[in-house]
Scaffold this motif. Structure first.
Motif, mmCIF file in Angstrom:
data_model
loop_
_atom_site.group_PDB
_atom_site.id
_atom_site.type_symbol
_atom_site.label_atom_id
_atom_site.label_comp_id
_atom_site.label_asym_id
_atom_site.label_seq_id
_atom_site.Cartn_x
_atom_site.Cartn_y
_atom_site.Cartn_z
ATOM 1 N N GLU A 10 45.084 68.268 -7.648
ATOM 2 C CA GLU A 10 46.348 68.898 -7.267
ATOM 3 C C GLU A 10 47.281 69.171 -8.440
ATOM 4 O O GLU A 10 48.250 69.919 -8.293
ATOM 5 C CB GLU A 10 47.052 68.082 -6.193
ATOM 6 C CG GLU A 10 47.461 66.696 -6.636
ATOM 7 C CD GLU A 10 48.039 65.873 -5.501
ATOM 8 O OE1 GLU A 10 49.248 65.987 -5.254
ATOM 9 O OE2 GLU A 10 47.270 65.125 -4.875
ATOM 10 N N SER A 41 37.029 65.383 1.404
ATOM 11 C CA SER A 41 38.033 66.066 2.223
ATOM 12 C C SER A 41 37.470 66.115 3.646
ATOM 13 O O SER A 41 36.397 65.574 3.908
ATOM 14 C CB SER A 41 38.291 67.478 1.692
ATOM 15 O OG SER A 41 37.190 68.327 1.962
ATOM 16 N N GLU A 42 38.174 66.797 4.531
ATOM 17 C CA GLU A 42 37.681 66.917 5.906
ATOM 18 C C GLU A 42 36.399 67.735 5.987
ATOM 19 O O GLU A 42 35.642 67.601 6.943
ATOM 20 C CB GLU A 42 38.749 67.551 6.796
ATOM 21 C CG GLU A 42 39.928 66.641 7.065
ATOM 22 C CD GLU A 42 40.928 67.257 8.025
ATOM 23 O OE1 GLU A 42 40.571 68.207 8.750
ATOM 24 O OE2 GLU A 42 42.071 66.782 8.038
#
Length: 137
Positions: free
Chosen positions: A83, A46-47
């Motif tokens: 998710e 992820s970031e």
């Protein structure tokens, strides 16, 4: 005022960097060439989370301790979210197809679902989905 986003860099020793890169590429992950070389592969999750796959000699440069033998020792349990329940299954099925081994039975608590696998170097990955409504209270 800008908010500082703290990052996590998970450094994992690997026996064969190319095999590990191929394994994780089959799971859909990519690598940041700017922070990769012939001994290191930077794999953003992820970031704010990056997994650094390091050849064992490169990993050894960062510690005075012995590298844990992940075939006989659990050095960490790496938990990552998915998710949806379907994405948990998709990622774990892809891992098993790419050469991972199962690590325990699936856990289904209704509001939370998870499966786990051991990657090519024996690192234990826990993939978890949690119903957002249960988290909200």
């Amino acid at each position: 005022m800008a908010t500082y986003q703290q990052m996590i860099f998970l450094n994992l020793p690997v026996k064969d960097l190319e095999a590990s890169k191929n394994f994780f590429a089959k799971l859909g992950y990519t690598f940041n060439a700017q922070f990769s070389d012939d001994r290191t592969a930077s794999m953003p999750l992820s970031e704010s989370i990056v997994v650094m796959l390091l050849t064992e000699p490169r990993f050894k440069e960062f510690t005075k301790k012995e590298i844990a033998d992940s075939a006989t020792t659990t050095e960490a349990l790496i938990g990552i979210s998915a998710e949806s329940r379907a994405k948990v299954d998709e990622l774990c099925d892809a891992a098993l197809s790419a050469g991972a081994t199962p690590s325990g039975d699936p856990q289904d608590h209704g509001f939370m679902y998870g499966r786990s696998f051991q990657d090519l170097d024996g690192h234990n990955w826990e993939v978890i989905w949690m119903d957002p409504a249960s988290v909200e209270g």
